[in-house]
Motif scaffolding. Structure first.
Motif, short mmCIF file in Angstrom:
data_model
loop_
_atom_site.label_atom_id
_atom_site.label_comp_id
_atom_site.label_asym_id
_atom_site.label_seq_id
_atom_site.Cartn_x
_atom_site.Cartn_y
_atom_site.Cartn_z
N LEU A 1 -50.44 91.28 33.48
CA LEU A 1 -50.41 92.58 34.14
C LEU A 1 -49.04 93.24 34.01
O LEU A 1 -48.95 94.44 33.94
CB LEU A 1 -50.79 92.42 35.62
CG LEU A 1 -50.80 93.70 36.44
CD1 LEU A 1 -51.87 94.64 35.93
CD2 LEU A 1 -51.02 93.40 37.89
N ASP B 1 -48.07 97.36 33.44
CA ASP B 1 -47.57 98.09 34.61
C ASP B 1 -46.20 98.69 34.29
O ASP B 1 -45.19 98.00 34.34
CB ASP B 1 -47.48 97.13 35.80
CG ASP B 1 -47.04 97.81 37.09
OD1 ASP B 1 -46.79 99.03 37.07
OD2 ASP B 1 -46.94 97.10 38.11
N TYR C 1 -43.83 98.98 38.17
CA TYR C 1 -43.29 97.81 38.87
C TYR C 1 -43.40 96.51 38.09
O TYR C 1 -43.13 95.44 38.63
CB TYR C 1 -43.98 97.63 40.22
CG TYR C 1 -43.58 98.66 41.26
CD1 TYR C 1 -42.25 98.84 41.60
CD2 TYR C 1 -44.53 99.43 41.90
CE1 TYR C 1 -41.89 99.77 42.56
CE2 TYR C 1 -44.18 100.37 42.86
CZ TYR C 1 -42.85 100.52 43.18
OH TYR C 1 -42.49 101.45 44.13
N GLY D 1 -45.82 94.63 37.23
CA GLY D 1 -46.74 93.63 37.77
C GLY D 1 -46.37 93.08 39.14
O GLY D 1 -47.03 92.18 39.65
N ASN D 2 -45.35 93.61 39.78
CA ASN D 2 -44.93 93.15 41.11
C ASN D 2 -45.83 93.81 42.16
O ASN D 2 -45.59 94.94 42.59
CB ASN D 2 -43.47 93.49 41.34
CG ASN D 2 -42.95 92.97 42.66
OD1 ASN D 2 -43.71 92.60 43.55
ND2 ASN D 2 -41.64 92.95 42.80
N TYR D 3 -46.87 93.09 42.59
CA TYR D 3 -47.84 93.68 43.51
C TYR D 3 -47.25 93.93 44.90
O TYR D 3 -47.71 94.80 45.63
CB TYR D 3 -49.12 92.83 43.59
CG TYR D 3 -48.96 91.54 44.34
CD1 TYR D 3 -49.26 91.48 45.69
CD2 TYR D 3 -48.52 90.39 43.71
CE1 TYR D 3 -49.11 90.29 46.40
CE2 TYR D 3 -48.39 89.20 44.40
CZ TYR D 3 -48.67 89.15 45.74
OH TYR D 3 -48.53 88.00 46.44
N ILE D 4 -46.21 93.19 45.28
CA ILE D 4 -45.56 93.41 46.57
C ILE D 4 -44.96 94.83 46.60
O ILE D 4 -45.06 95.54 47.60
CB ILE D 4 -44.46 92.35 46.83
CG1 ILE D 4 -45.06 90.94 46.88
CG2 ILE D 4 -43.70 92.67 48.12
CD1 ILE D 4 -46.03 90.70 48.00
N SER D 5 -44.37 95.24 45.49
CA SER D 5 -43.81 96.58 45.41
C SER D 5 -44.90 97.64 45.51
O SER D 5 -44.71 98.69 46.13
CB SER D 5 -43.02 96.76 44.11
OG SER D 5 -41.90 95.91 44.12
N TRP D 6 -46.06 97.37 44.89
CA TRP D 6 -47.18 98.31 44.99
C TRP D 6 -47.68 98.42 46.43
O TRP D 6 -48.02 99.50 46.89
CB TRP D 6 -48.33 97.89 44.06
CG TRP D 6 -48.09 98.30 42.66
CD1 TRP D 6 -47.77 97.50 41.60
CD2 TRP D 6 -48.13 99.63 42.13
NE1 TRP D 6 -47.62 98.23 40.45
CE2 TRP D 6 -47.84 99.56 40.75
CE3 TRP D 6 -48.39 100.88 42.68
CZ2 TRP D 6 -47.80 100.68 39.93
CZ3 TRP D 6 -48.35 101.99 41.86
CH2 TRP D 6 -48.06 101.89 40.51
N LEU D 7 -47.70 97.31 47.14
CA LEU D 7 -48.11 97.34 48.55
C LEU D 7 -47.12 98.14 49.39
O LEU D 7 -47.52 98.90 50.27
CB LEU D 7 -48.25 95.92 49.10
CG LEU D 7 -49.43 95.11 48.55
CD1 LEU D 7 -49.36 93.67 49.04
CD2 LEU D 7 -50.75 95.75 48.93
#
Length: 105
Positions: free
Chosen positions: A1, A5, A8, A10-16
């Motif tokens: 991912l 992306d 970010y 692939g950093n899903y924490i940043s997306w949240l």
């Protein structure tokens, strides 16, 4: 991912954090219309984690394989006859004391 992306990596924490920050922003925009809903949404967003530093920001930048262009800059550079319109020019020439509407801070 991460390779797909561009924001970010692939950093899903940043997306949240981004999503929760937008939720907080929406809550602040409806606070005068639906105060209870706004408070509930704001509290949920903050509890879940929002952006707290400039480094949390979502930035789409050019890379070695992808070039990102600002469409307004492209127009500005492509047309050498881009000018400010007469309406905004006239408005800007009026002294501040002549404006009857309040300006936003």
């Amino acid at each position: 991912l991460g390779a797909a992306d561009a924001i970010y990596a692939g950093n899903y924490i940043s997306w949240l954090k981004l999503a929760n920050s937008e939720k907080l922003r929406m809550a602040m925009r409806v606070r005068f219309v639906e105060p209870a809903l706004a408070q509930k949404a704001a509290e949920e967003a903050v509890e879940s984690g929002v952006m707290t530093a400039a480094s949390d920001g979502a930035r789409l930048a050019s890379t070695q394989t992808t070039q990102v262009f600002n469409p307004l800059e492209e127009v500005w550079n492509a047309y050498t006859d881009t000018r400010m319109g007469a309406t905004i020019d006239a408005y800007m020439r009026i002294p501040d004391s002549a404006h009857t509407s309040k300006k936003l801070p």
